[in-house]
Design a protein around this motif. Structure first.
Motif, PDB file in Angstrom:
ATOM      1  N   ALA A  33      -1.985  -5.580  -5.609  1.00  0.00           N
ATOM      2  CA  ALA A  33      -1.288  -4.391  -5.118  1.00  0.00           C
ATOM      3  C   ALA A  33      -0.508  -4.706  -3.842  1.00  0.00           C
ATOM      4  O   ALA A  33       0.639  -4.256  -3.679  1.00  0.00           O
ATOM      5  CB  ALA A  33      -2.286  -3.262  -4.866  1.00  0.00           C
ATOM      6  N   ASP A  34      -1.097  -5.484  -2.958  1.00  0.00           N
ATOM      7  CA  ASP A  34      -0.405  -5.858  -1.721  1.00  0.00           C
ATOM      8  C   ASP A  34       0.853  -6.664  -2.027  1.00  0.00           C
ATOM      9  O   ASP A  34       1.900  -6.470  -1.394  1.00  0.00           O
ATOM     10  CB  ASP A  34      -1.331  -6.670  -0.815  1.00  0.00           C
ATOM     11  CG  ASP A  34      -2.423  -5.828  -0.159  1.00  0.00           C
ATOM     12  OD1 ASP A  34      -2.265  -4.591  -0.124  1.00  0.00           O
ATOM     13  OD2 ASP A  34      -3.413  -6.416   0.316  1.00  0.00           O
ATOM     14  N   ALA A  35       0.765  -7.578  -2.998  1.00  0.00           N
ATOM     15  CA  ALA A  35       1.928  -8.392  -3.349  1.00  0.00           C
ATOM     16  C   ALA A  35       3.064  -7.532  -3.891  1.00  0.00           C
ATOM     17  O   ALA A  35       4.236  -7.740  -3.542  1.00  0.00           O
ATOM     18  CB  ALA A  35       1.524  -9.444  -4.381  1.00  0.00           C
ATOM     19  N   VAL A  36       2.730  -6.546  -4.726  1.00  0.00           N
ATOM     20  CA  VAL A  36       3.771  -5.679  -5.278  1.00  0.00           C
ATOM     21  C   VAL A  36       4.346  -4.785  -4.180  1.00  0.00           C
ATOM     22  O   VAL A  36       5.557  -4.518  -4.154  1.00  0.00           O
ATOM     23  CB  VAL A  36       3.213  -4.851  -6.451  1.00  0.00           C
ATOM     24  CG1 VAL A  36       4.232  -3.809  -6.915  1.00  0.00           C
ATOM     25  CG2 VAL A  36       2.827  -5.766  -7.601  1.00  0.00           C
ATOM     26  N   ARG A  37       3.519  -4.353  -3.259  1.00  0.00           N
ATOM     27  CA  ARG A  37       4.051  -3.561  -2.133  1.00  0.00           C
ATOM     28  C   ARG A  37       5.061  -4.382  -1.326  1.00  0.00           C
ATOM     29  O   ARG A  37       6.105  -3.869  -0.909  1.00  0.00           O
ATOM     30  CB  ARG A  37       2.912  -3.065  -1.249  1.00  0.00           C
ATOM     31  CG  ARG A  37       2.321  -1.735  -1.704  1.00  0.00           C
ATOM     32  CD  ARG A  37       1.348  -1.158  -0.682  1.00  0.00           C
ATOM     33  NE  ARG A  37       0.067  -1.849  -0.716  1.00  0.00           N
ATOM     34  CZ  ARG A  37      -0.936  -1.497  -1.507  1.00  0.00           C
ATOM     35  NH1 ARG A  37      -0.803  -0.477  -2.327  1.00  0.00           N
ATOM     36  NH2 ARG A  37      -2.082  -2.167  -1.475  1.00  0.00           N
ATOM     37  N   GLU A  38       4.748  -5.650  -1.101  1.00  0.00           N
ATOM     38  CA  GLU A  38       5.684  -6.508  -0.364  1.00  0.00           C
ATOM     39  C   GLU A  38       7.012  -6.632  -1.095  1.00  0.00           C
ATOM     40  O   GLU A  38       8.071  -6.711  -0.467  1.00  0.00           O
ATOM     41  CB  GLU A  38       5.067  -7.897  -0.170  1.00  0.00           C
ATOM     42  CG  GLU A  38       3.932  -7.945   0.843  1.00  0.00           C
ATOM     43  CD  GLU A  38       3.404  -9.350   1.027  1.00  0.00           C
ATOM     44  OE1 GLU A  38       4.108 -10.303   0.616  1.00  0.00           O
ATOM     45  OE2 GLU A  38       2.292  -9.498   1.575  1.00  0.00           O
ATOM     46  N   MET A  39       6.963  -6.630  -2.417  1.00  0.00           N
ATOM     47  CA  MET A  39       8.182  -6.742  -3.220  1.00  0.00           C
ATOM     48  C   MET A  39       8.995  -5.456  -3.213  1.00  0.00           C
ATOM     49  O   MET A  39      10.167  -5.455  -3.622  1.00  0.00           O
ATOM     50  CB  MET A  39       7.819  -7.117  -4.660  1.00  0.00           C
ATOM     51  CG  MET A  39       7.115  -8.458  -4.804  1.00  0.00           C
ATOM     52  SD  MET A  39       6.403  -8.718  -6.458  1.00  0.00           S
ATOM     53  CE  MET A  39       7.868  -8.859  -7.460  1.00  0.00           C
ATOM     54  N   THR A  40       8.405  -4.352  -2.769  1.00  0.00           N
ATOM     55  CA  THR A  40       9.070  -3.044  -2.805  1.00  0.00           C
ATOM     56  C   THR A  40       9.163  -2.442  -1.406  1.00  0.00           C
ATOM     57  O   THR A  40       8.913  -1.250  -1.212  1.00  0.00           O
ATOM     58  CB  THR A  40       8.318  -2.084  -3.759  1.00  0.00           C
ATOM     59  OG1 THR A  40       6.927  -2.064  -3.402  1.00  0.00           O
ATOM     60  CG2 THR A  40       8.437  -2.540  -5.203  1.00  0.00           C
ATOM     61  N   GLY A  41       9.479  -3.267  -0.447  1.00  0.00           N
ATOM     62  CA  GLY A  41       9.716  -2.785   0.912  1.00  0.00           C
ATOM     63  C   GLY A  41       8.483  -2.309   1.634  1.00  0.00           C
ATOM     64  O   GLY A  41       8.588  -1.534   2.601  1.00  0.00           O
ATOM     65  N   GLY A  42       7.304  -2.736   1.186  1.00  0.00           N
ATOM     66  CA  GLY A  42       6.066  -2.353   1.847  1.00  0.00           C
ATOM     67  C   GLY A  42       5.524  -0.999   1.441  1.00  0.00           C
ATOM     68  O   GLY A  42       4.446  -0.599   1.904  1.00  0.00           O
ATOM     69  N   ARG A  43       6.245  -0.293   0.570  1.00  0.00           N
ATOM     70  CA  ARG A  43       5.874   1.083   0.225  1.00  0.00           C
ATOM     71  C   ARG A  43       5.151   1.171  -1.110  1.00  0.00           C
ATOM     72  O   ARG A  43       4.332   2.062  -1.324  1.00  0.00           O
ATOM     73  CB  ARG A  43       7.143   1.939   0.195  1.00  0.00           C
ATOM     74  CG  ARG A  43       6.901   3.420  -0.048  1.00  0.00           C
ATOM     75  CD  ARG A  43       8.205   4.213   0.017  1.00  0.00           C
ATOM     76  NE  ARG A  43       8.729   4.216   1.379  1.00  0.00           N
ATOM     77  CZ  ARG A  43       9.937   3.779   1.720  1.00  0.00           C
ATOM     78  NH1 ARG A  43      10.753   3.285   0.795  1.00  0.00           N
ATOM     79  NH2 ARG A  43      10.330   3.819   2.967  1.00  0.00           N
ATOM     80  N   GLY A  44       5.473   0.280  -2.022  1.00  0.00           N
ATOM     81  CA  GLY A  44       4.976   0.371  -3.391  1.00  0.00           C
ATOM     82  C   GLY A  44       6.058   0.899  -4.317  1.00  0.00           C
ATOM     83  O   GLY A  44       7.003   1.572  -3.880  1.00  0.00           O
ATOM     84  N   PRO A  45       5.967   0.619  -5.605  1.00  0.00           N
ATOM     85  CA  PRO A  45       6.992   1.077  -6.548  1.00  0.00           C
ATOM     86  C   PRO A  45       6.987   2.593  -6.718  1.00  0.00           C
ATOM     87  O   PRO A  45       5.969   3.253  -6.535  1.00  0.00           O
ATOM     88  CB  PRO A  45       6.617   0.366  -7.849  1.00  0.00           C
ATOM     89  CG  PRO A  45       5.161   0.071  -7.711  1.00  0.00           C
ATOM     90  CD  PRO A  45       4.906  -0.157  -6.262  1.00  0.00           C
ATOM     91  N   ASP A  46       8.156   3.128  -7.093  1.00  0.00           N
ATOM     92  CA  ASP A  46       8.267   4.567  -7.346  1.00  0.00           C
ATOM     93  C   ASP A  46       7.374   5.004  -8.497  1.00  0.00           C
ATOM     94  O   ASP A  46       6.907   6.149  -8.533  1.00  0.00           O
ATOM     95  CB  ASP A  46       9.718   4.927  -7.690  1.00  0.00           C
ATOM     96  CG  ASP A  46      10.664   4.658  -6.535  1.00  0.00           C
ATOM     97  OD1 ASP A  46      10.406   5.161  -5.430  1.00  0.00           O
ATOM     98  OD2 ASP A  46      11.654   3.923  -6.742  1.00  0.00           O
ATOM     99  N   ALA A  47       7.155   4.106  -9.441  1.00  0.00           N
ATOM    100  CA  ALA A  47       6.340   4.436 -10.608  1.00  0.00           C
ATOM    101  C   ALA A  47       5.617   3.183 -11.076  1.00  0.00           C
ATOM    102  O   ALA A  47       6.070   2.065 -10.863  1.00  0.00           O
ATOM    103  CB  ALA A  47       7.206   4.992 -11.737  1.00  0.00           C
ATOM    104  N   VAL A  48       4.480   3.406 -11.716  1.00  0.00           N
ATOM    105  CA  VAL A  48       3.737   2.333 -12.363  1.00  0.00           C
ATOM    106  C   VAL A  48       3.421   2.763 -13.782  1.00  0.00           C
ATOM    107  O   VAL A  48       2.952   3.884 -14.011  1.00  0.00           O
ATOM    108  CB  VAL A  48       2.432   1.993 -11.615  1.00  0.00           C
ATOM    109  CG1 VAL A  48       1.668   0.892 -12.362  1.00  0.00           C
ATOM    110  CG2 VAL A  48       2.716   1.549 -10.182  1.00  0.00           C
ATOM    111  N   ILE A  49       3.691   1.884 -14.737  1.00  0.00           N
ATOM    112  CA  ILE A  49       3.348   2.123 -16.138  1.00  0.00           C
ATOM    113  C   ILE A  49       2.148   1.249 -16.480  1.00  0.00           C
ATOM    114  O   ILE A  49       2.203   0.020 -16.347  1.00  0.00           O
ATOM    115  CB  ILE A  49       4.531   1.784 -17.068  1.00  0.00           C
ATOM    116  CG1 ILE A  49       5.696   2.750 -16.805  1.00  0.00           C
ATOM    117  CG2 ILE A  49       4.103   1.837 -18.528  1.00  0.00           C
ATOM    118  CD1 ILE A  49       6.979   2.373 -17.519  1.00  0.00           C
ATOM    119  N   ASP A  50       1.070   1.877 -16.879  1.00  0.00           N
ATOM    120  CA  ASP A  50      -0.119   1.164 -17.341  1.00  0.00           C
ATOM    121  C   ASP A  50       0.010   1.001 -18.854  1.00  0.00           C
ATOM    122  O   ASP A  50      -0.211   1.947 -19.611  1.00  0.00           O
ATOM    123  CB  ASP A  50      -1.384   1.942 -16.972  1.00  0.00           C
ATOM    124  CG  ASP A  50      -2.653   1.345 -17.579  1.00  0.00           C
ATOM    125  OD1 ASP A  50      -2.570   0.316 -18.262  1.00  0.00           O
ATOM    126  OD2 ASP A  50      -3.731   1.941 -17.359  1.00  0.00           O
TER     127      ASP A  50
END
Length: 399
Positions: free
Chosen positions: A239-256
């Motif tokens: 989750a931390d790695a994906v937040r770093e890839m999205t400006g530190g905020r996290g993606p607008d959406a996640v599809i499981d």
């Protein structure tokens, strides 16, 4: 006819069974030319066996040629080429009018308190004979089957039965803003296609998360940023790695796009133990346990909730079946996360998808399948797909 028949956990066999016949005026008989092997078929192969009956015919992603129709079917005739949605819906009840064909009030399996009947998918959904066979009886054929043109190979239209509308709904439900970001957990057939759909519909950043090298490479080849789960020790690092890839905020959406068979994560050991325990119980008891006290392996769902930005959306397309799952309600509430889910309402989305199949191939359906095998090799196909061997992402069976 020949059909793929369920006999137990990891035990499916191609056997001779009686040919299907017309039962009601709104039935049709379709000669199958291609039938997909779906990730949710693996739930029957591995986890949901207690809800099956020995002798059940598997499969819910068919297309073929109409052989016979009942006198209540006026829109089809013998010789028509059709693709058949995985759910059985009437097209004229309240729910169908709302575009919620998976909740069809005509075919709801009321004795199980479930939604619309599905082909080849457990007692919960009507125990309807499935489509990994030479022939298929199609109820509600006055509405369900979709006529397609002669000429193009089956793969151009086959995925309208499930993969395309399921991925399309996953992205629509994710409500990714124009130019926004979305992470897709699991790059099997639905996750892979969700990445393609999200890109086509305008997402500026699409991130695919998986642990199978061939699946990660397949996504990268179409411009998807990828995260390899093998590079991390636990969910929080991912989750931390994906937040770093999205400006530190996290993606607008996640599809499981993983669902109940996610590996790792909170409570997964207990869930796996409960799932395995059902294999040692009498079939009737095991089925009741699954329906009333089932627990999913929630690694993917917990990761999605952790990863998504505050105020974002989590879209569930992976199948879940637990009745006592522990949900992270504090996090969901505090982060103001929107959660959307459900089986895909196939015919709701076909008008949006069909033009993409008739004018070029922007979603890459023509080469989407990794394996085409004869029906006789279906047991081998299930084992290969379940073990993620030989780069298997999408398998198509041909009688």
């Amino acid at each position: 006819m020949k059909a793929l028949v369920w006999h137990g956990k990891r035990d499916v066999r191609v056997e001779r069974v009686p040919d299907p016949e017309l039962v009601r005026p709104t039935d049709a008989i379709v000669r199958i030319t291609s039938s997909g092997l779906c990730g949710s078929d693996l739930h029957l192969y591995e986890v949901l066996g207690p809800l099956m009956n020995p002798g059940d015919i598997l499969g819910h992603e068919p297309m073929g040629v109409v052989e016979e129709v009942g006198n209540g079917v006026s829109a089809l005739k013998p010789g028509d080429r059709v693709v058949v949605p995985f759910q059985i819906a009437c097209g004229n009840c309240f729910m169908c009018d709302q575009g919620l064909q998976t909740q069809c009030e005509t075919t709801q399996v009321r004795d199980q308190k479930m939604g619309a009947a599905l082909f080849g998918y457990t007692n919960l959904y009507g125990a309807v004979p499935g489509a990994q066979a030479e022939y298929l009886r199609v109820p509600q054929a006055q509405y369900g089957p979709v006529r397609i043109p002669d000429g193009p190979p089956d793969d151009r239209y086959l995925f309208l039965s499930d993969v395309l509308p399921t991925a399309w709904q996953a992205v629509r439900y994710a409500d990714v803003p124009e130019g926004g970001s979305v992470a897709v957990l699991g790059l099997g057939p639905i996750g892979d296609m969700s990445c393609r759909v999200a890109t086509h519909l305008g997402a500026a950043q699409v991130i695919g998360v998986d642990l199978v090298p061939e699946r990660l490479e397949r996504a990268r080849a179409r411009g998807v940023e990828t995260v390899d789960l093998n590079d991390f020790d636990d969910r929080r690092e991912v989750a931390d790695a994906v937040r770093e890839m999205t400006g530190g905020r996290g993606p607008d959406a996640v599809i499981d796009a993983v669902g109940m068979e996610a590996h790792g994560g909170t409570g997964s050991g207990t869930a796996k133990a409960l799932q395995d325990m059902t294999g040692f119980l009498p079939q009737k008891w095991a089925g009741k346990l699954v329906q009333k006290a089932g627990v999913d392996r929630l690694g993917a769902l917990y990761l999605a909730v952790d990863m998504v930005r505050r105020g974002g959306t989590v879209s569930l397309s992976g199948v879940y079946g637990g009745m006592t799952d522990p949900m992270p309600m504090l996090v969901l509430f505090d982060k103001q996360v929107q959660l959307r889910m459900g089986q895909a309402n196939v015919k709701r989305w076909i008008p949006e998808i069909m033009p993409l199949l008739e004018d070029g191939d922007p979603l890459g359906v023509d080469d989407f399948a990794t394996h085409h095998l004869p029906l006789d090799r279906a047991p081998e196909a299930y084992a290969m797909f379940q073990k993620k061997e030989d780069g298997a992402v999408k398998v198509v069976l041909r009688p």
